[in-house]
Motif scaffolding. Structure first.
Motif, PDB file in Angstrom:
ATOM      1  N   GLU A 198     115.001  31.410  44.909  1.00 54.73           N
ATOM      2  CA  GLU A 198     114.539  31.005  46.715  1.00 54.73           C
ATOM      3  C   GLU A 198     113.685  31.279  46.204  1.00 54.73           C
ATOM      4  OE1 GLU A 198     115.983  32.167  51.274  1.00 54.73           O
ATOM      5  OE2 GLU A 198     116.752  33.357  48.911  1.00 54.73           O
ATOM      6  N   ARG A 199     112.632  30.429  46.290  1.00 54.74           N
ATOM      7  CA  ARG A 199     111.371  30.381  47.007  1.00 54.74           C
ATOM      8  C   ARG A 199     110.876  28.961  48.351  1.00 54.74           C
ATOM      9  NH1 ARG A 199     106.889  29.175  42.345  1.00 54.74           N
ATOM     10  NH2 ARG A 199     104.143  29.693  43.944  1.00 54.74           N
ATOM     11  N   THR A 200     110.258  30.126  48.721  1.00 52.55           N
ATOM     12  CA  THR A 200     109.831  29.202  50.103  1.00 52.55           C
ATOM     13  C   THR A 200     107.586  29.632  50.107  1.00 52.55           C
ATOM     14  OG1 THR A 200     111.734  29.548  51.279  1.00 52.55           O
ATOM     15  CG2 THR A 200     109.567  29.148  52.336  1.00 52.55           C
ATOM     16  N   LEU A 201     107.323  28.482  50.400  1.00 54.96           N
ATOM     17  CA  LEU A 201     106.030  28.493  50.457  1.00 54.96           C
ATOM     18  C   LEU A 201     105.229  27.473  52.238  1.00 54.96           C
ATOM     19  CD1 LEU A 201     103.075  28.471  49.634  1.00 54.96           C
ATOM     20  CD2 LEU A 201     102.766  26.279  48.633  1.00 54.96           C
ATOM     21  N   SER A 240     102.327  25.552  62.774  1.00 51.35           N
ATOM     22  CA  SER A 240     102.965  26.178  61.006  1.00 51.35           C
ATOM     23  C   SER A 240     103.944  25.402  60.655  1.00 51.35           C
ATOM     24  CB  SER A 240     104.158  27.571  61.623  1.00 51.35           C
ATOM     25  OG  SER A 240     102.527  27.824  62.265  1.00 51.35           O
ATOM     26  N   TYR A 241     104.157  25.423  59.479  1.00 44.11           N
ATOM     27  CA  TYR A 241     105.159  24.118  58.825  1.00 44.11           C
ATOM     28  C   TYR A 241     105.058  25.363  57.063  1.00 44.11           C
ATOM     29  CZ  TYR A 241     100.764  22.719  56.630  1.00 44.11           C
ATOM     30  OH  TYR A 241      99.783  22.301  56.079  1.00 44.11           O
ATOM     31  N   VAL A 242     106.396  24.231  56.798  1.00 39.67           N
ATOM     32  CA  VAL A 242     107.517  25.298  55.445  1.00 39.67           C
ATOM     33  C   VAL A 242     106.495  24.058  54.291  1.00 39.67           C
ATOM     34  CG1 VAL A 242     108.705  25.323  53.649  1.00 39.67           C
ATOM     35  CG2 VAL A 242     108.776  26.103  56.323  1.00 39.67           C
ATOM     36  N   PHE A 243     106.003  24.248  53.460  1.00 37.23           N
ATOM     37  CA  PHE A 243     104.851  23.507  53.143  1.00 37.23           C
ATOM     38  C   PHE A 243     106.477  22.810  51.639  1.00 37.23           C
ATOM     39  CE2 PHE A 243     102.515  22.208  49.005  1.00 37.23           C
ATOM     40  CZ  PHE A 243     101.284  21.449  49.660  1.00 37.23           C
ATOM     41  N   ALA A 244     106.969  23.679  50.687  1.00 34.42           N
ATOM     42  CA  ALA A 244     107.407  23.275  49.621  1.00 34.42           C
ATOM     43  C   ALA A 244     108.461  24.792  50.272  1.00 34.42           C
ATOM     44  CB  ALA A 244     106.608  23.626  48.959  1.00 34.42           C
ATOM     45  N   GLU A 245     109.256  24.062  49.456  1.00 34.39           N
ATOM     46  CA  GLU A 245     110.772  24.808  49.312  1.00 34.39           C
ATOM     47  C   GLU A 245     111.700  25.066  47.850  1.00 34.39           C
ATOM     48  OE1 GLU A 245     114.078  27.074  52.291  1.00 34.39           O
ATOM     49  OE2 GLU A 245     114.206  24.358  52.835  1.00 34.39           O
ATOM     50  N   GLU A 246     111.704  25.995  47.417  1.00 36.51           N
ATOM     51  CA  GLU A 246     112.971  25.501  45.600  1.00 36.51           C
ATOM     52  C   GLU A 246     113.958  26.718  45.888  1.00 36.51           C
ATOM     53  OE1 GLU A 246     110.654  26.924  42.607  1.00 36.51           O
ATOM     54  OE2 GLU A 246     109.404  25.372  42.872  1.00 36.51           O
ATOM     55  N   ARG A 247     115.393  25.957  45.808  1.00 32.87           N
ATOM     56  CA  ARG A 247     117.055  26.787  45.670  1.00 32.87           C
ATOM     57  C   ARG A 247     116.589  25.977  44.815  1.00 32.87           C
ATOM     58  NH1 ARG A 247     117.126  28.663  50.003  1.00 32.87           N
ATOM     59  NH2 ARG A 247     119.182  29.337  49.825  1.00 32.87           N
ATOM     60  N   GLY A 248     117.931  27.711  44.643  1.00 29.59           N
ATOM     61  CA  GLY A 248     118.553  27.261  42.948  1.00 29.59           C
ATOM     62  C   GLY A 248     120.099  26.387  43.188  1.00 29.59           C
ATOM     63  N   VAL A 279     107.264  33.603  49.075  1.00 34.64           N
ATOM     64  CA  VAL A 279     107.848  34.489  48.986  1.00 34.64           C
ATOM     65  C   VAL A 279     109.024  33.551  47.868  1.00 34.64           C
ATOM     66  CG1 VAL A 279     109.689  35.994  49.702  1.00 34.64           C
ATOM     67  CG2 VAL A 279     107.330  35.533  50.697  1.00 34.64           C
ATOM     68  N   GLN A 280     109.336  34.877  46.860  1.00 43.73           N
ATOM     69  CA  GLN A 280     110.211  33.690  45.813  1.00 43.73           C
ATOM     70  C   GLN A 280     111.071  35.390  45.530  1.00 43.73           C
ATOM     71  OE1 GLN A 280     108.577  32.810  42.466  1.00 43.73           O
ATOM     72  NE2 GLN A 280     110.985  31.733  41.462  1.00 43.73           N
ATOM     73  N   ASN A 281     112.223  34.779  45.719  1.00 44.79           N
ATOM     74  CA  ASN A 281     113.721  35.520  45.959  1.00 44.79           C
ATOM     75  C   ASN A 281     114.708  34.804  44.930  1.00 44.79           C
ATOM     76  OD1 ASN A 281     113.209  37.320  47.755  1.00 44.79           O
ATOM     77  ND2 ASN A 281     113.943  36.603  49.106  1.00 44.79           N
ATOM     78  N   ASP A 282     114.907  35.494  43.330  1.00 46.55           N
ATOM     79  CA  ASP A 282     115.295  35.414  42.168  1.00 46.55           C
ATOM     80  C   ASP A 282     115.904  36.728  41.745  1.00 46.55           C
ATOM     81  OD1 ASP A 282     113.580  36.559  41.168  1.00 46.55           O
ATOM     82  OD2 ASP A 282     112.552  34.986  40.293  1.00 46.55           O
ATOM     83  N   ARG A 283     116.645  36.742  40.308  1.00 42.96           N
ATOM     84  CA  ARG A 283     117.258  37.528  39.349  1.00 42.96           C
ATOM     85  C   ARG A 283     117.234  37.785  38.156  1.00 42.96           C
ATOM     86  NH1 ARG A 283     122.307  38.878  42.252  1.00 42.96           N
ATOM     87  NH2 ARG A 283     122.407  38.783  44.497  1.00 42.96           N
ATOM     88  N   ARG A 284     116.910  38.566  37.719  1.00 47.10           N
ATOM     89  CA  ARG A 284     116.656  38.775  36.987  1.00 47.10           C
ATOM     90  C   ARG A 284     117.644  38.205  35.829  1.00 47.10           C
ATOM     91  NH1 ARG A 284     114.511  45.317  35.433  1.00 47.10           N
ATOM     92  NH2 ARG A 284     113.037  45.145  37.148  1.00 47.10           N
ATOM     93  N   ASN A 285     117.452  37.661  34.388  1.00 46.86           N
ATOM     94  CA  ASN A 285     117.804  36.482  33.303  1.00 46.86           C
ATOM     95  C   ASN A 285     119.007  36.015  33.858  1.00 46.86           C
ATOM     96  OD1 ASN A 285     117.074  39.282  31.216  1.00 46.86           O
ATOM     97  ND2 ASN A 285     118.994  40.530  32.287  1.00 46.86           N
ATOM     98  N   VAL A 286     118.725  35.522  34.806  1.00 46.27           N
ATOM     99  CA  VAL A 286     119.161  34.350  35.510  1.00 46.27           C
ATOM    100  C   VAL A 286     118.697  33.411  36.060  1.00 46.27           C
ATOM    101  CG1 VAL A 286     120.502  33.300  37.756  1.00 46.27           C
ATOM    102  CG2 VAL A 286     121.158  35.989  36.555  1.00 46.27           C
TER     103      VAL A 286
END
Length: 255
Positions: free
Chosen positions: A128-131, A180-188, A114-121
């Motif tokens: 915010e992306r979570t695997l 269950s576990y969080v494999f990867a996470e990206e945050r601005g 799942v990824q949550n971001d904003r346009r033109n940013v």
């Protein structure tokens, strides 16, 4: 010219040279303290150091022995990490009698990206992306409490029986957090700053709920209910035949 009688007499300018006999005679007597010749140390400082080391070793052995007997408290790190549990005791809210026969169980694994971001940013500012890898199980059961009146029909001769059962149901998805576990996470950068100021403790709950929903949907399409229906029929046929019934008929409502 010197006379012969004065040739071997010592003078102030030419003292007598020590011979072997005079040296032997001098070694037989202790040195004169006032002669200015230092006496032998006889191993005094070295012997004192050995005594000091031996005394220190004896003290350490005695302390270890006393500590082993439990007479002294344990020597602990004053800055050791400590954990304090202030949790409240469990509270029993309700008890419910169950009449379910769990006939099948399915184990599933789903990958949620799942990824949550904003346009033109840019993503490095607001992203915010979570695997997440979720593992869960779903039970399929038949609720015998829903068997109504007239659902069990026995023949007059007592050799055959017919039972109408309710349709199998799927239980709630049980997400196994140990698997269950969080494999990867990206945050601005803005997301990380927001976590420092006012973090969202329920942020992961959204990921867990999404994983549970996907596992539940996969369980409906997996044929798990049909497997539970067949296993329940076999169980009842074997049980009723052991009670003396020769013919056992198990029916379910039409889908």
């Amino acid at each position: 010219m010197d006379r012969d009688g004065d040739t071997h007499q010592p003078t102030r300018e030419f003292p007598e040279y020590p011979t072997g006999e005079s040296l032997h005679e001098r070694s037989a007597y202790p040195p004169d303290p006032g002669s200015g010749v230092p006496a032998r140390a006889g191993g005094g400082p070295a012997r004192g150091l050995l005594w000091l080391l031996g005394a220190a070793a004896l003290v350490v052995v005695v302390l270890l022995g006393v500590q082993a007997t439990g007479l002294l408290p344990d020597f602990r790190n004053p800055f050791a990490k400590e954990q304090t549990d202030r949790s409240q005791p469990p509270l029993l809210t309700s008890i419910r009698d169950l009449s379910r026969y769990v006939a099948a169980e399915g184990n599933f694994q789903v990958v949620v990206d799942v990824q949550n971001d904003r346009r033109n940013v840019p993503d490095f500012l607001l992203n915010e992306r979570t695997l997440f890898v979720g593992a869960g199980r779903v039970e399929a059961y038949v609720d015998f409490a829903k068997i109504g009146d007239g659902a069990v029909v026995v023949s007059e001769d007592g050799k055959s029986v017919e039972i109408k059962l309710p349709a199998p149901q799927l239980g709630e998805t049980d997400l196994d957090m140990d698997k269950s576990y969080v494999f990867a996470e990206e945050r601005g950068l803005i997301n990380r700053l927001n976590d420092l100021v006012s973090g969202d403790p329920n942020r992961q709950q959204q990921i867990y709920k999404l994983a549970e929903d996907r596992i539940t949907a996969a369980a409906r399409d997996s044929g798990l209910a049909d497997r539970a229906q067949e296993n329940t029929r076999k169980m009842l046929e074997g049980l009723l035949r052991s009670l003396g019934y020769e013919k056992v008929t198990i029916t379910y409502p039409a889908p």
